[in-house]
Design an enzyme around this catalytic site. Structure first.
Site, short mmCIF file in Angstrom:
data_model
loop_
_atom_site.label_atom_id
_atom_site.label_comp_id
_atom_site.label_asym_id
_atom_site.label_seq_id
_atom_site.Cartn_x
_atom_site.Cartn_y
_atom_site.Cartn_z
N TYR A 71 11.11 -0.15 2.57
CA TYR A 71 11.26 -0.20 1.11
C TYR A 71 10.79 1.13 0.55
O TYR A 71 9.73 1.63 0.93
CB TYR A 71 10.41 -1.34 0.54
N ASP A 88 7.99 8.75 3.63
CA ASP A 88 7.54 8.02 2.45
C ASP A 88 6.13 7.52 2.71
O ASP A 88 5.92 6.49 3.36
CB ASP A 88 8.51 6.86 2.17
N LYS A 109 0.44 5.03 -5.26
CA LYS A 109 -0.71 4.17 -5.00
C LYS A 109 -2.05 4.93 -5.03
O LYS A 109 -2.52 5.25 -6.10
CB LYS A 109 -0.51 3.40 -3.69
N1 PMP Z 1 7.64 3.42 -1.04
C1 PMP Z 1 6.85 2.59 -0.37
C2 PMP Z 1 6.62 2.80 1.10
C3 PMP Z 1 6.25 1.52 -1.03
O1 PMP Z 1 5.45 0.68 -0.34
C4 PMP Z 1 6.46 1.35 -2.41
C5 PMP Z 1 5.84 0.21 -3.20
N2 PMP Z 1 5.23 -0.78 -2.53
C6 PMP Z 1 7.29 2.25 -3.07
C7 PMP Z 1 7.86 3.29 -2.36
C8 PMP Z 1 7.56 2.12 -4.54
O2 PMP Z 1 6.42 2.44 -5.26
P1 PMP Z 1 6.22 1.90 -6.77
O3 PMP Z 1 6.10 0.42 -6.67
O4 PMP Z 1 5.00 2.61 -7.24
O5 PMP Z 1 7.43 2.31 -7.53
#
Ligand code: PMP
Length: 440
Positions: free
Chosen positions: A147, A248, A276
């Site tokens: 994701y 990511d 985060k």
């Molecule tokens: N990339 C990863 C690996 C994630 O775990 C997340 C959110 N859990 C995101 C992108 C998206 O981040 P956000 O919810 O701050 O938009």
């Protein structure tokens, strides 16, 4: 842990919320759809604990889905935010903390340039636009069950809430969300995580059209999946085809080490995305990496990306305080890993005495307990048949004993520096009974 058992106030708020917000929540997994029951409305958080509106106090294993590595309401972070607050909340002009945080991020990660945005979604979306602008190519490659936020082209065979909440459910065909035109999804090629041969083949056939390969260096969004050395080698080979390699690190950044998964696993990505922890609990995302690529970003270069609140002073202050605290106390990472390993072993022991099949994947302070009877879970396809009903029963049994686990089988939990023996013992005690209830 103080559990009155009452959820009446959460129930009342949930009904009010459902009348004014789709599904009653502002992010899908919070609705407890895959585990049932009423989502707890939280009124305060302190250290390793969450307190809900009915006065129940839980050991928190969600940590706001990753940011709260220091625990909730850490004094250094609170004071930094308060200090920033007294000088204004948003300037719409450059300010010193943005420079300080960018300098610290480049120092900790080796990225040559960094650009701040407001979420992980924005970070990955912007990094992919940049890779397309830099290479002049259209296609991107992602992996099944990874994701990367909710930008259109990334909602294709995506993990996290989409594994349990999307119409069509688990393994729904691409795209994973209504509203994503097939034409967008068609520009996203999907590989299987931990299948190096398939990735080599894809790049051999289509590499010349591929702008970027984006991946979770340790997956959290299909539950925790750990990359094999062979897969990591194949990922790095894509660079030979002129493909931009994007790690990511929204979840893993500053969590698996001060230099995230990149540091832990010795990766050499061209670009990285963060979110985060980089915002210490306030909304911050970032992307960064090689200067020659990053200098394609506007106003230096032709790839546009902007944000009214980007570099927000409160958010920068929280990020700076969090990263400085981690930098000053690198022993935190050993402490987190030790707790997580003991938790994993305790869960395995408790599951086994209750006769519940369980495979626990963990690295650093990330952990998923898969309710599945298989020796190893390395891919999305292996994770997918987990017994989500058994997980849901276990989740509720834990919650009723004051342990707030991630409310979905296909998520990582997060340990914080505020978790200690007290919480570990209470969690394992709850788990022993909870596993017995799974089969009853
Ligand atoms: N990339 C990863 C690996 C994630 O775990 C997340 C959110 N859990 C995101 C992108 C998206 O981040 P956000 O919810 O701050 O938009």
């Amino acid at each position: 842990m103080t559990i009155s058992g009452s959820t009446s106030q959460s129930e009342a708020l949930f009904s009010r919320a459902k009348a004014v917000t789709p599904g009653g929540v502002n992010s899908p997994v919070r609705a407890f759809k895959s585990v049932g029951g009423v989502p707890r409305f939280i009124v305060s958080a302190q250290g390793a604990y969450l307190t809900d509106v009915d006065g129940n106090r839980y050991v928190d294993y969600v940590g706001s889905w990753g940011p709260m590595i220091l625990g909730h309401d850490h004094p250094a972070v609170r004071e930094a935010i308060a200090g920033a607050l007294s000088t204004g909340t948003s300037f719409g002009a450059p300010s010193p903390r943005e420079v300080e945080l960018a300098e610290l991020v480049t120092q900790l990660t080796g990225a040559e340039r960094v650009r701040f945005v407001n979420s992980g979604t924005e970070a990955t979306m912007s990094a992919l636009r940049l890779a397309r602008g830099f290479t002049g190519r259209k296609f991107i490659v992602k992996f099944r069950g990874n994701y990367h936020g909710h930008a259109d082209g990334l909602l294709v065979e995506a993990g996290s809430g989409l594994m349990t909440n999307a119409e069509g459910g688990l393994g729904a065909a691409a795209p994973s969300s209504a509203g994503v035109p097939e034409e967008y999804a068609a520009l996203t090629l999907v590989g299987e995580y931990n299948d190096p041969a398939a990735l080599d083949q894809l790049i051999a056939e289509r590499g010349h059209e591929v702008a970027a390969v984006i991946f979770e260096p340790v997956v959290g969004n299909a539950g925790v999946l750990i990359p094999t050395p062979e897969f990591l080698a194949a990922l790095h080979r894509v660079k030979e085809a002129g493909v931009v390699l994007i790690a990511d690190e929204v979840m893993t950044g500053f969590r698996l080490s001060l230099n995230g998964a990149t540091g832990l696993l010795g990766l050499k990505p061209d670009l990285r995305c963060w979110g985060k922890i980089i915002g210490g609990g306030l909304p911050v995302g970032a992307y960064g990496g090689r200067a020659d690529i990053m200098d394609f970003v506007s106003p230096q270069g032709p790839v546009y990306q902007a944000g009214t609140l980007s570099g927000n002073p409160l958010a920068m202050a929280a990020g700076l305080a969090t990263l400085r605290e981690l930098q000053a106390n690198p022993g935190i990472y050993t402490q987190l890993e030790a707790y997580t390993t003991r938790l994993a072993n305790g869960l395995k022991g408790a599951a086994s005495s209750a006769g519940v099949p369980l495979t626990v994947n963990h690295v650093g302070s990330m952990l998923t307990a898969f309710f599945i009877d298989t020796p190893a879970v390395r891919t999305y396809t292996q994770a997918a048949p987990s017994d989500t009903k058994a997980f849901a029963r276990w989740f509720q049994a834990m919650l009723s004993r004051g342990v707030y686990w991630a409310p979905s089988q296909f998520e990582s939990i997060f340990i914080s520096a505020a978790h200690s023996d007290t919480q570990l013992n209470a969690t394992l005690e709850a788990a022993q009974t909870a596993f017995k209830e799974v089969n009853s």
